[in-house]
Enzyme design. Structure first.
Site, PDB file in Angstrom:
ATOM      1  N   CYS A 115      -8.777   2.572  27.498  1.00  0.00           N
ATOM      2  CA  CYS A 115      -9.537   3.742  27.956  1.00  0.00           C
ATOM      3  C   CYS A 115     -10.972   3.339  28.298  1.00  0.00           C
ATOM      4  CB  CYS A 115      -9.497   4.876  26.944  1.00  0.00           C
ATOM      5  SG  CYS A 115     -10.618   4.683  25.578  1.00  0.00           S
ATOM      6  N   ALA A 146     -12.745   1.869  19.728  1.00  0.00           N
ATOM      7  CA  ALA A 146     -12.111   2.855  20.602  1.00  0.00           C
ATOM      8  C   ALA A 146     -13.159   3.730  21.273  1.00  0.00           C
ATOM      9  CB  ALA A 146     -11.149   3.723  19.791  1.00  0.00           C
ATOM     10  N   CYS A 147     -12.729   4.430  22.326  1.00  0.00           N
ATOM     11  CA  CYS A 147     -13.624   5.334  23.051  1.00  0.00           C
ATOM     12  C   CYS A 147     -14.110   6.439  22.119  1.00  0.00           C
ATOM     13  CB  CYS A 147     -12.879   5.981  24.222  1.00  0.00           C
ATOM     14  SG  CYS A 147     -12.605   4.800  25.509  1.00  0.00           S
ATOM     15  N   PRO A 148     -15.319   6.911  22.240  1.00  0.00           N
ATOM     16  CA  PRO A 148     -16.280   6.531  23.290  1.00  0.00           C
ATOM     17  C   PRO A 148     -17.283   5.460  22.852  1.00  0.00           C
ATOM     18  CG  PRO A 148     -17.070   8.489  22.189  1.00  0.00           C
ATOM     19  CD  PRO A 148     -15.864   8.003  21.408  1.00  0.00           C
TER      20      PRO A 148
END
Lengths: 75, 406
Positions: A41, A12-14
Site C-alpha cells: 500500500c 504499514a500505512c500510513p
C-alpha cells in the site's frame, strides 16, 4: 545535493507516508530521498503523494515485495 | 550542477505497463531479449481501474482488472523482464540506438515499444477526484452496466459513445439521465442514434447543462448540474455517473517525434511499426477501432514479436551482410526466375573456383533484410565493400560485370 535513505521496512500505512513527508521537508531542493518499504500500500500512496507535490519519483523493486521509492525534491 | 546520470543498455525498452506493454514484454522476454519496462504509475494500466473483466477469454468466472494484470506482470517477470516505476521525460528514437530519459537514468535500446495508453477525459468539476473509477464515476458502460441493474444513472456527453452506451445502459438501469451542454435537440452523435435515444422512454435529457459538483460519502450519490443559461443548480440523485466526453492518449511527449493523427493517436501499420525504424506502438494510444484488454494483448504480441525479428535482422545484417567484402544474392525463393538465376550463380562460383562467391539472402519469409539493404526487386546482387553496399545490380548480370568489382 545529498542522498538520504529512510528505512520503513515492516511498517504499514500510513507510517511510511508520514515519515517520508517529514523527512522530505527537512531536505534541500535537489536532494534525493530513498524510502525503503515492503508494504504494497505504501508502494502506491508514497509515490502518489510525491508526484502530486510535483517531485520526481522512481520506484525500484529491489527484491520480491521490497521497494525503494526514490524521490528528488523539486521545490 | 546537473546530477550525473546512469546509463543502462537494453535490447528493448517498453514504455507503458498496461496490457499491451506487458504482453510485448512477455514476448520479448521469452525471446531472451534484455528487456526493460517503464511504467509511471501502477503496473497494469487502465485495466486495473475496472472491477470486473468478464470478456477476457480464458476466465469464465470473470476476473478483476487488478488480478488479471497481476498475472500479466508475474508472467513477464518470469521471462526476465525488468521493471522500473518512473516517468519518461524524453526520447530520441531515430537511428540504430534509441535513448529513453528518466530523471535518474539514460536508457539505450535497439528497439523501443511504445505502449503508452490513454486516459478518459474528465469534467474537472468539484470533488471529481474523490469519486473516480470505483467510487461512482465510471468511464465504461460495458464494465459497470450490470452493477447498475434497477438503479438510476447519469451520463455526461452527447457523442456516439455517450448516446450508444447510454442506450445500452437502459437495458439495465431503471432510468438514464443524460446531461448535454447543447440546446434542446442538439447532440454530437450520429442521426440514427440521436433519434433512437430521443424515443427511448428510459432516457431523460437535461439540456444546456454541465457538471458543477459531485457529492457523496464513500460513494457518489448526487451529481449537481449547472444550467448554462440560468446558472441554476439541478441536483440529480444517481448511483453511478458515466462520463463519455472523450479519451486522451498519453502521447504528449511524443509529439513531433512519431507520426500521429490530429487527436494524438499514434499511426502504425499491421505490424505495429511506427514511421521510425525499430519503434513499435501497441494498445490504446494507437489509432484503432476497439480498445479492450483483448485487442491490446494482440497489439503487444505483434510488437514484441516484430521487435525480436527486427533485432535478429539487424544482427544478421551487420554480422553476415556487411562484415566482409562480398556479393550478396538477394532472392525470393518462391519466384522461378530467382531459382534459375540461383543456378547460374552457383555455376559461376564453380567456374571461377570461388573467386566470385556469393552470400545468399532469401527474403521469401520476410523482407526485413532486403528493406534494410534498400532492395525492392528480386533477384538483385548487392556489392559489399568496406562495410557498405556500394552497388546493386537488379535483374540480369554477367560474369564480366561482377569481375570489375574484384
Amino acid at each position: 545535493m545529498a542522498e538520504y535513505e529512510l528505512d520503513c521496512m515492516g511498517e504499514a500505512c500510513p507510517i511510511p507516508l508520514v515519515k517520508a513527508e517529514k523527512k522530505l521537508a527537512e531536505l534541500n531542493v535537489g536532494d534525493i530521498l530513498i524510502v525503503q518499504i515492503d508494504h504494497s500500500c505504501a508502494m502506491k500512496n508514497v509515490p502518489e503523494w510525491a508526484r502530486k507535490e510535483g517531485h520526481n519519483v522512481e520506484i525500484d523493486e529491489v527484491d520480491d515485495g521490497e521497494w525503494e521509492v526514490v524521490i528528488e525534491k523539486m521545490h | 550542477m546537473p546530477r550525473e546520470k546512469k546509463v543502462e543498455e537494453y535490447d528493448v525498452v517498453i514504455i507503458g505497463g498496461g496490457a499491451a506493454g506487458l504482453t510485448a514484454g512477455i514476448y520479448c522476454g521469452r525471446a531472451r531479449l534484455n528487456t526493460l519496462l517503464i511504467e509511471k504509475a501502477l503496473v497494469g494500466g487502465l485495466a486495473t481501474y475496472t472491477n470486473d473483466i468478464e470478456n477476457y477469454p480464458g476466465f469464465p468466472e470473470g476476473a478483476t482488472g487488478l488480478g488479471l494484470m497481476e498475472l500479466f506482470h508475474k508472467q513477464a517477470k518470469k521471462f526476465g523482464v525488468k521493471f522500473k516505476g518512473t516517468d519518461v521525460k524524453s526520447v530520441e528514437l531515430e537511428g540504430p540506438v534509441k535513448t529513453v530519459e528518466t530523471f535518474r537514468t539514460t536508457y539505450k535500446a535497439k528497439v523501443v515499444v511504445l505502449a503508452v495508453g490513454g486516459r478518459p477525459r474528465i469534467t474537472r468539476a468539484e470533488n471529481e477526484e474523490e469519486f473516480l473509477f470505483d467510487k461512482g464515476i465510471s468511464f465504461c458502460a460495458t464494465c459497470d452496466a450490470a452493477a447498475n441493474t434497477g438503479k438510476e444513472v447519469l451520463i455526461v456527453g452527447s457523442g456516439d459513445a455517450a448516446i450508444e452506451e447510454g442506450m445500452f445502459l437502459t437495458k439495465f438501469a431503471s432510468k438514464v439521465y443524460v446531461s448535454i451542454m447543447h440546446d434542446e435537440g442538439t447532440m454530437d452523435c450520429n442521426e440514427i442514434a440521436r433519434n433512437e435515444a430521443l424515443e427511448n422512454p428510459k432516457m431523460e435529457f437535461v439540456w444546456n447543462t454541465v457538471v458543477k459538483r459531485f457529492e457523496g460519502d464513500d460513494h457518489l450519490h448526487t451529481v449537481v448540474l449547472e444550467d448554462l443559461k440560468t446558472g441554476n443548480e439541478n441536483p440529480i440523485k444517481v448511483d453511478t455517473c458515466f462520463e463519455f466526453i472523450g479519451y486522451v492518449p498519453n502521447t504528449e511527449f511524443l509529439r513531433d517525434i512519431v507520426d500521429m493523427n490530429k487527436q494524438g493517436y499514434i499511426l502504425v501499420n499491421d505490424k505495429m511499426e511506427t514511421n521510425i525504424e525499430g519503434v513499435y506502438s501497441a494498445g490504446d494510444a494507437n489509432e484503432k477501432f476497439l480498445k479492450q484488454v483483448a485487442t491490446a494483448v494482440g497489439d503487444g504480441a505483434m510488437a514484441g514479436y516484430c521487435a525480436e525479428r527486427y533485432i535478429a535482422e539487424t544482427d544478421k545484417y551487420e554480422s553476415q551482410i556487411l562484415a566482409r567484402d562480398q556479393f550478396v544474392y538477394v532472392y525470393d525463393a518462391s519466384c522461378p526466375n530467382c531459382q534459375n538465376k540461383l543456378k547460374e550463380i552457383e555455376a559461376m562460383e564453380t567456374e571461377t573456383d570461388g573467386r566470385i562467391s556469393f552470400s545468399k539472402a532469401d527474403v521469401y519469409k520476410s523482407r526485413g533484410i532486403s528493406n534494410r539493404m534498400g532492395i525492392t526487386e528480386f533477384p538483385s546482387i548487392a556489392v559489399v565493400r568496406y562495410g557498405k553496399i556500394i552497388d546493386v545490380i537488379t535483374g540480369d548480370f554477367t560474369r564480366q560485370q561482377l569481375e570489375r568489382y574484384l
